[in-house]
Motif scaffolding. Structure first.
Motif, short mmCIF file in Angstrom:
data_model
loop_
_atom_site.label_atom_id
_atom_site.label_comp_id
_atom_site.label_asym_id
_atom_site.label_seq_id
_atom_site.Cartn_x
_atom_site.Cartn_y
_atom_site.Cartn_z
N SER A 38 0.83 -1.21 0.00
CA SER A 38 0.00 0.00 0.00
C SER A 38 0.86 1.26 0.00
N GLY A 39 1.98 1.22 0.70
CA GLY A 39 2.87 2.38 0.71
C GLY A 39 3.57 2.58 -0.63
N ILE A 40 3.93 1.48 -1.27
CA ILE A 40 4.58 1.57 -2.58
C ILE A 40 3.60 2.12 -3.61
N LEU A 41 2.39 1.58 -3.63
CA LEU A 41 1.38 2.06 -4.56
C LEU A 41 0.95 3.48 -4.23
N GLY A 42 0.75 3.77 -2.94
CA GLY A 42 0.35 5.12 -2.53
C GLY A 42 1.39 6.16 -2.88
N GLY A 43 2.66 5.78 -2.80
CA GLY A 43 3.73 6.70 -3.18
C GLY A 43 3.72 7.04 -4.65
N LEU A 44 3.22 6.13 -5.47
CA LEU A 44 3.12 6.39 -6.91
C LEU A 44 2.06 7.44 -7.21
N LEU A 45 1.06 7.53 -6.39
CA LEU A 45 -0.02 8.48 -6.63
C LEU A 45 0.43 9.92 -6.41
N GLN A 46 1.57 10.10 -5.70
CA GLN A 46 2.08 11.44 -5.44
C GLN A 46 3.16 11.86 -6.44
N VAL A 94 -10.84 -2.13 3.10
CA VAL A 94 -9.41 -2.47 3.23
C VAL A 94 -8.56 -1.25 2.92
N GLY A 95 -8.91 -0.52 1.87
CA GLY A 95 -8.16 0.69 1.52
C GLY A 95 -8.20 1.73 2.62
N ILE A 96 -9.38 1.94 3.20
CA ILE A 96 -9.51 2.89 4.31
C ILE A 96 -8.69 2.41 5.51
N GLY A 97 -8.74 1.12 5.78
CA GLY A 97 -7.99 0.56 6.89
C GLY A 97 -6.49 0.71 6.72
N THR A 98 -6.00 0.54 5.51
CA THR A 98 -4.56 0.69 5.29
C THR A 98 -4.13 2.14 5.44
N ARG A 99 -4.99 3.07 5.11
CA ARG A 99 -4.64 4.48 5.29
C ARG A 99 -4.65 4.86 6.77
N TYR A 100 -5.69 4.42 7.49
CA TYR A 100 -5.74 4.72 8.93
C TYR A 100 -4.64 3.99 9.70
N GLY A 101 -4.32 2.78 9.29
CA GLY A 101 -3.30 1.98 9.96
C GLY A 101 -1.89 2.28 9.49
N ALA A 102 -1.76 3.18 8.51
CA ALA A 102 -0.45 3.56 7.96
C ALA A 102 0.31 2.35 7.44
#
Length: 143
Positions: A38-46, A94-102
């Protein structure tokens, strides 16, 4: 509860877990990064400068590995016993949980626990408890 002994594969599961652990260890040793999807994919969005190539390569590897495997061996049959609305709702939760759970199961459950991170221990305990509760509610209370 019935155990499907024909599908019980402890050696293949052990080998798969060892390979995931080895890959996560190599990733942190060689790149200094945690292999949290999730961090790898989320980093791509930025679109951070100089931080895109390895993220794209990592995600392409995740996608291409089963494709190449399927060229040489049959892929396991996938059976999803849920409707589209349920899958969309589950994905959003799951997406919301990964953001809240970092982080996600790979970041906290594999990499964080192996580093003895207290935050990852709490996060893993929380998402495992949520998963247990969800399965219990859906299978035993709702039916």
């Amino acid at each position: 509860m019935m155990i499907d002994w024909a599908s019980f594969t402890p050696w293949a599961s052990l080998a798969g877990g060892a390979l995931i652990g080895l890959a996560a260890a190599m990733f942190v040793l060689f790149n200094g990064r945690i292999a949290g999807i999730s961090g790898i994919l989320g980093g791509l969005l930025q679109w951070p400068k100089g931080d895109v190539a390895w993220r794209v390569a990592f995600l392409l590897g995740l996608i291409s590995a089963p494709v190449f495997y399927g060229l040489y061996a049959p892929l396991p049959q996938v059976q999803v016993d849920a409707g589209t609305a349920t899958l969309v709702a589950a994905g959003l939760l799951v997406g919301i949980g990964t953001r809240y759970g970092a982080g996600c199961t790979s970041g906290h459950g594999v990499c964080g626990l192996s580093r003895l991170s207290p935050r990852s221990l709490v996060a893993t305990a929380c998402f495992m408890a949520a998963g247990f509760a969800t399965v219990f509610i859906v299978r035993h209370l709702i039916g």
